[in-house]
Design a protein around this motif. Structure first.
Motif, short mmCIF file in Angstrom:
data_model
loop_
_atom_site.label_atom_id
_atom_site.label_comp_id
_atom_site.label_asym_id
_atom_site.label_seq_id
_atom_site.Cartn_x
_atom_site.Cartn_y
_atom_site.Cartn_z
N TRP A 200 0.84 -1.21 0.00
CA TRP A 200 0.00 0.00 0.00
C TRP A 200 0.87 1.25 0.00
N ILE A 201 1.98 1.22 0.71
CA ILE A 201 2.88 2.38 0.70
C ILE A 201 3.42 2.62 -0.70
N VAL A 202 3.84 1.54 -1.38
CA VAL A 202 4.34 1.67 -2.75
C VAL A 202 3.23 2.20 -3.66
N GLY A 203 2.00 1.71 -3.48
CA GLY A 203 0.88 2.17 -4.30
C GLY A 203 0.60 3.65 -4.11
N ILE A 204 0.63 4.11 -2.86
CA ILE A 204 0.39 5.53 -2.59
C ILE A 204 1.52 6.38 -3.17
N LEU A 205 2.76 5.93 -3.01
CA LEU A 205 3.89 6.67 -3.59
C LEU A 205 3.78 6.73 -5.11
N ALA A 206 3.30 5.64 -5.73
CA ALA A 206 3.13 5.62 -7.18
C ALA A 206 2.06 6.63 -7.60
N CYS A 207 0.99 6.73 -6.84
CA CYS A 207 -0.06 7.72 -7.14
C CYS A 207 0.48 9.15 -7.02
N LEU A 208 1.28 9.39 -5.98
CA LEU A 208 1.89 10.71 -5.83
C LEU A 208 2.84 11.01 -6.99
N ALA A 209 3.56 9.97 -7.46
CA ALA A 209 4.46 10.15 -8.60
C ALA A 209 3.67 10.47 -9.86
N ILE A 210 2.52 9.84 -10.05
CA ILE A 210 1.67 10.13 -11.21
C ILE A 210 1.22 11.59 -11.18
N ALA A 211 0.77 12.03 -9.99
CA ALA A 211 0.34 13.43 -9.86
C ALA A 211 1.49 14.39 -10.12
N ALA A 212 2.66 14.08 -9.59
CA ALA A 212 3.83 14.94 -9.80
C ALA A 212 4.22 14.99 -11.28
N ALA A 213 4.13 13.85 -11.96
CA ALA A 213 4.47 13.82 -13.39
C ALA A 213 3.51 14.67 -14.21
N ILE A 214 2.22 14.61 -13.86
CA ILE A 214 1.23 15.41 -14.58
C ILE A 214 1.47 16.89 -14.36
N ILE A 215 1.74 17.26 -13.10
CA ILE A 215 2.00 18.68 -12.79
C ILE A 215 3.25 19.17 -13.50
N ASN A 216 4.31 18.36 -13.49
CA ASN A 216 5.56 18.75 -14.14
C ASN A 216 5.37 18.90 -15.65
N ALA A 217 4.64 17.95 -16.26
CA ALA A 217 4.39 18.03 -17.71
C ALA A 217 3.60 19.30 -18.05
N ARG A 218 2.66 19.64 -17.20
CA ARG A 218 1.86 20.86 -17.45
C ARG A 218 2.72 22.11 -17.33
N ARG A 219 3.61 22.13 -16.35
CA ARG A 219 4.51 23.28 -16.19
C ARG A 219 5.46 23.41 -17.39
N GLN A 220 5.95 22.28 -17.87
CA GLN A 220 6.86 22.31 -19.02
C GLN A 220 6.16 22.83 -20.26
N ARG A 221 4.91 22.43 -20.45
CA ARG A 221 4.16 22.93 -21.61
C ARG A 221 3.93 24.44 -21.50
N LYS A 222 3.65 24.89 -20.29
CA LYS A 222 3.45 26.32 -20.10
C LYS A 222 4.75 27.08 -20.33
N ARG A 223 5.85 26.50 -19.87
CA ARG A 223 7.17 27.15 -20.01
C ARG A 223 7.54 27.37 -21.46
N PHE A 224 7.24 26.38 -22.31
CA PHE A 224 7.61 26.49 -23.73
C PHE A 224 6.44 26.92 -24.61
N ALA A 225 5.37 27.42 -23.97
CA ALA A 225 4.21 27.96 -24.69
C ALA A 225 3.55 26.92 -25.59
N PHE A 226 3.52 25.67 -25.11
CA PHE A 226 2.81 24.62 -25.84
C PHE A 226 1.36 24.55 -25.35
N PRO A 227 0.44 24.12 -26.22
CA PRO A 227 -0.95 23.96 -25.76
C PRO A 227 -1.04 22.95 -24.63
#
Length: 437
Positions: A200-227
């Protein structure tokens, strides 16, 4: 404001004209080919579940399925890079057998004589020796292919025969067993799992990693003016990912230790045996964690590092890549060296699971590895492939094999089915690429 206008102009009219399903896939950017593979996997699972009278989709079988998939999934991640560069590696099964035998001999014969029986460093040194041998074998293949100009098909076909014969000569055909207790943890089993709490700890950490990856990808798109995707699409992707992860953890935790092993554990630990029995969850198996870790690292290499960009550039157009200054020969050498290391990791999982190194270990694994990569969307024409798709392809191949075993289908017929599926996957890839032009 500028970003909003750019998003509207590039996709607005198309979104308005498309039907709701098409708009959903465009907004979420879900890979429809990968989604189709997941659909095919679900059909296979449900079909086998019905034909086996409810035996297939049980926690026990699904847990064993993931463990059995791990070694091929590890090798499939490397096969993606090999095929993307328009090469092939037919020797992966033989390298697995050879490196597995090296690790077996090291921990069962050589290291105990040098360090003493039961020394805590035996398993680590045995594993390191296997990784080094795998890297050297892969490097040798890469050097011959890159600098002597011998086609990879011929080099690795020769390697298939050479390393299978070398496996026999290491022990004159004898099976080597048993393995070091710590080394055996990499093969799964009752002790080779992390239990319910850590799962369960690994599962929760994986969910947090998914959320972090989505947030990071969104920031990168904003940084380079991508849709950017709509916010609701990000929530949908995150929710689906977390549901899959937590569902997998729940299934792994639903598979309990056998009664005899649980009773021995209770007696050794001084635990009173309850009336209804002692339910101890296996949790996620260690080989599955190893395969997932390898998949994450290989995805990072393929998508985030310069080496990965070089690999896909070579696969797209080797001549243009060389004219652009890419050292294509050394990239090829590194790809095959990496493939050798991955074969050694797969060998460690396989040897630990069997608790023995045998001469037949890894036979036909080259077929399953290539099939997994191709079914996962790696094009034999080069330039196209994903690590996640290859690992999913490995799960499809193992699901077919596991289902046929439960149905009592003979091994020759199983091989016929696997071969037919491979041909079908290549044909579908050809059709897909023709329509994409």
């Amino acid at each position: 404001m500028a970003d909003t206008m750019q998003t509207t102009t590039t996709s607005g009219p198309r979104q308005a004209d498309a039907n709701p399903v098409t708009r959903f896939f465009r907004a979420t950017e879900i890979d429809t080919r990968l989604l189709g593979m997941i659909g095919a996997l679900l059909i296979i699972w449900i079909g086998f579940h019905v034909m086996t009278d409810g035996l297939f989709l049980t926690p026990r079988n699904l847990w064993n399925l993931t463990v059995q998939t791990s070694s091929v999934a590890v090798m499939a991640t490397g096969m993606v890079l090999v095929i993307v560069t328009r090469n092939i590696d037919l020797s992966v099964g033989s390298i697995l057998g050879f490196t597995g035998m090296i690790m077996g001999v090291m921990q069962a014969q050589i290291l105990p004589d040098m360090l003493g029986f039961g020394h805590p460093a035996i398993w680590a040194l045995a594993l390191l020796s296997g990784l080094l041998v795998g890297a050297m074998v892969g490097t040798l293949h890469g050097l011959i292919i890159a600098f002597l100009g011998v086609p990879s098909f011929i080099v690795t076909l020769g390697g298939l025969l050479v390393w299978r014969g070398a496996t026999w000569f290491v022990t004159s055909g004898q099976t080597v067993a048993p393995m070091d207790p710590t080394f055996r943890l990499m093969g799964g089993g009752t002790t080779g799992s992390i239990g319910a709490t850590w799962s369960w700890i690994v599962g929760i950490l994986a969910c947090l990693a998914i959320a972090a990856a989505i947030i990071n990808a969104r920031r990168q798109r904003k940084r380079f003016a991508f849709p950017r995707k709509p916010i609701w699409a990000e929530y949908v992707i995150g929710a689906i990912g977390c549901l899959i992860v937590l569902g997998a953890v729940m299934v792994a935790n639903s598979y309990y230790w056998p009664v005899a092993i649980a009773r021995r554990y209770a007696d050794a630990s001084g635990i009173d045996w309850p009336e209804g029995g002692l339910l101890i969850s296996h949790g996620i198996a260690i080989p599955v964690l190893i395969a997932i870790g390898v998949g994450i690292v290989m995805t990072f290499i393929a998508t985030r590092l310069r080496f990965g960009r070089y690999v896909f550039a070579i696969g797209g157009n080797p001549e243009a890549a060389e004219l652009a200054g890419i050292k294509t020969r050394w990239v090829t050498v590194r790809i095959f060296a990496l493939m050798g290391v991955l074969c050694a990791i797969a060998a460690a999982i396989s040897t630990a699971r069997l608790n023995a190194a045998t001469n037949a270990q890894g036979e036909l694994d080259e077929l399953y590895t290539i099939a997994a990569a191709v079914i996962g969307g790696t094009s034999l024409s080069g330039g196209m492939g994903t690590i996640a798709g290859a690992m999913l392809g490995a799960l499809v191949m193992q699901s077919l094999q596991s289902g046929m075993v439960l149905l009592g289908i003979d091994t020759p017929l199983q091989r016929i089915v696997v071969g037919a599926v491979l041909v079908l996957a290549v044909w579908l890839d050809t059709v897909y690429r023709a329509r994409a032009k």
